[in-house]
Design an enzyme around this catalytic site. Sequence first.
Site, PDB file in Angstrom:
ATOM      1  N   GLU A 108       1.119  -1.144   0.149  1.00 36.33           N
ATOM      2  CA  GLU A 108      -0.078  -0.241  -0.127  1.00 36.33           C
ATOM      3  C   GLU A 108       1.008   1.042  -0.098  1.00 36.33           C
ATOM      4  OE1 GLU A 108      -2.746  -0.355  -1.045  1.00 36.33           O
ATOM      5  OE2 GLU A 108      -3.366  -2.149  -0.760  1.00 36.33           O
ATOM      6  N   HIS A 167       1.722   2.225  -4.018  1.00 34.75           N
ATOM      7  CA  HIS A 167       0.694   2.708  -4.502  1.00 34.75           C
ATOM      8  C   HIS A 167       0.607   4.246  -3.857  1.00 34.75           C
ATOM      9  CE1 HIS A 167      -1.243   0.045  -6.287  1.00 34.75           C
ATOM     10  NE2 HIS A 167      -1.922  -0.716  -4.854  1.00 34.75           N
TER      11      HIS A 167
END
Length: 596
Positions: free
Chosen positions: A388, A391
């Site tokens: 994450e 991202h």
Amino acid sequence: MSKVLKRSEVAAENSWKLEDLFPDQQSWNREYDEVKALASKAAEFQGKLDTAQGIKACFELEDELSLKTERVYVYAHLHHDEDTANPTYQALSQKAKKLSVEVREALSFIVPEILALPEDQLDALIKDPALKPYAFTLTEFKREKAHILGKNEEALLAQVGNLSQAPQTIFGMLNNADLKFPKIKDEHGNEVELTHGSYIQFLENPNREVRERAFKAVYETYAANKNTIAATLSANVTKNIFYSRVRKYPSVLEMSLYGDNIPKEVYTNLIDTIHESLPLLHRYMKLRKKLLGVDELHMYDLFAPLVEEYKMDITYDEAKKTTIEGLKPLGEDYLKSLQKGYNERWIDVYENENKRTGAYSWGAYGTHPYVLLNHKDNLNSMFTLAHEMGHALHSYYSDTTLPYRDAQYTIFLAEVASTTNEALLMDYLLKKSTDPKEKLYLLTYYADQFRTTVFRQTMFAEFEKLVHERAEAGESLTPQLLSEIYYDLNVKYHGNDMAVDKDIEMEWARIPHFYNSFYVYKYATGFSAATSFSKQILEEGQPAVDRYLSFLKSGGSDYSIEILKKAGVDMSTPEPVREAMSVFEDVISQLEKLTS
């Protein structure tokens, strides 16, 4: 974290700092009112989009409107996800949703109006210096123009839009609501509920009879509904063919790739390169058979644990430290940005009552990204953190480098940065590990990622391609034909060391992604591009890091395939997939050595 806390009990340092988006509710309300007022101004541009000045002013308004709507929407939904039962934020997120629909409607005249301009006028506007920041947008409009119909036909197609949702909606209802699986016996002989959610857990059960019972029960249930589900999938394919022919595309596949401007070769190369690499998957199946100590490897053995669960207790603080160590190859600048995210509360860390499950990275341009986690102290959660934050930093670099319109990257690129982080972290953990049991655990974890993300998703992609080709050639997609195509692919992909159970021929009936056609290949290309990047970074050092950072800073400022190419990964060739396969081969070789 043993007790699940209420949202009000969560410590500030473990929660994200949404005040960076809006300091308080009043500020949100003010921006909401501004968006409302701006949306009504859009109509003033209608009928005036035929000069550079008119288009520039309209695009500037569109950017301001879109950005403010995004901020309002993201803030409301992030708050809602912290505690989905909170009525204040339920209402706020509904309000934001309605607003974004209003804004879309207010701006919906822009594309058709510009596309109605004569070709030479559009060409002149693309070259006009006044519209330089919007040249890529206008070029995209021009590319789309060949497939846009007249005003009346477009209005008609818009009305057909609701009908076209039917196959997916019907499948969703049947699959999620109406389909009931029988109860099965667990390892203690107790009758237990079999559901979509528990199915994978049963397949991961060390007890082989439990795995087999769950597997058979699921596919017998789908087989009992095969005519209905085949009709639903067939209707979805028919819908795709209708749109591709009406919009003058050579095939459904080419229509699906057109939006991201992906050449057909990217799709066919992926399938061809995976075909040439199938001996590697067959080698892994052979190894699986040996490690499980079974005479015959069955489809229900694919998720069975290969090594007894190796307990890796990793607290959140340790996970942060380890990811920083693991991502050192990306250089000082990247680590500084990562640390900034950790220090400045970008992350909502632990589960609390009514918090949304899973994990994601999201945000609005102009403010740093946010990451939602539900951290457990294990290996999987550490990889989720690395994923994450991959991202988040992709968005952070794009947003801080580019203007709003160019910063948004496509889904085709989305999984690359997150998976590169995972590959680098895995490399670090494997190099550092001295315990053979830990190493075995890590290697099987990694090998299964290749199996599920590259091979399995490519097999799905090939199934979609074959099914659409047969339908485009006028064949009927009967349950028999669908099952035959699917079964043959499983035999081809899994090789001689796998006893391919007949039941697996029904698996096509339970894959919801087949209603979002030609999408799953992006998982395999994203994973391959990421593995290629991580390999270059580890082998070349600084020059590869510089190329990779330029990729992170490119957002959506060019076509996805070009952005990757500039950074050293050319997805229009088989090379990145081959590089990923060489990493997979290395993983298998290490596994074979450890278990010989």
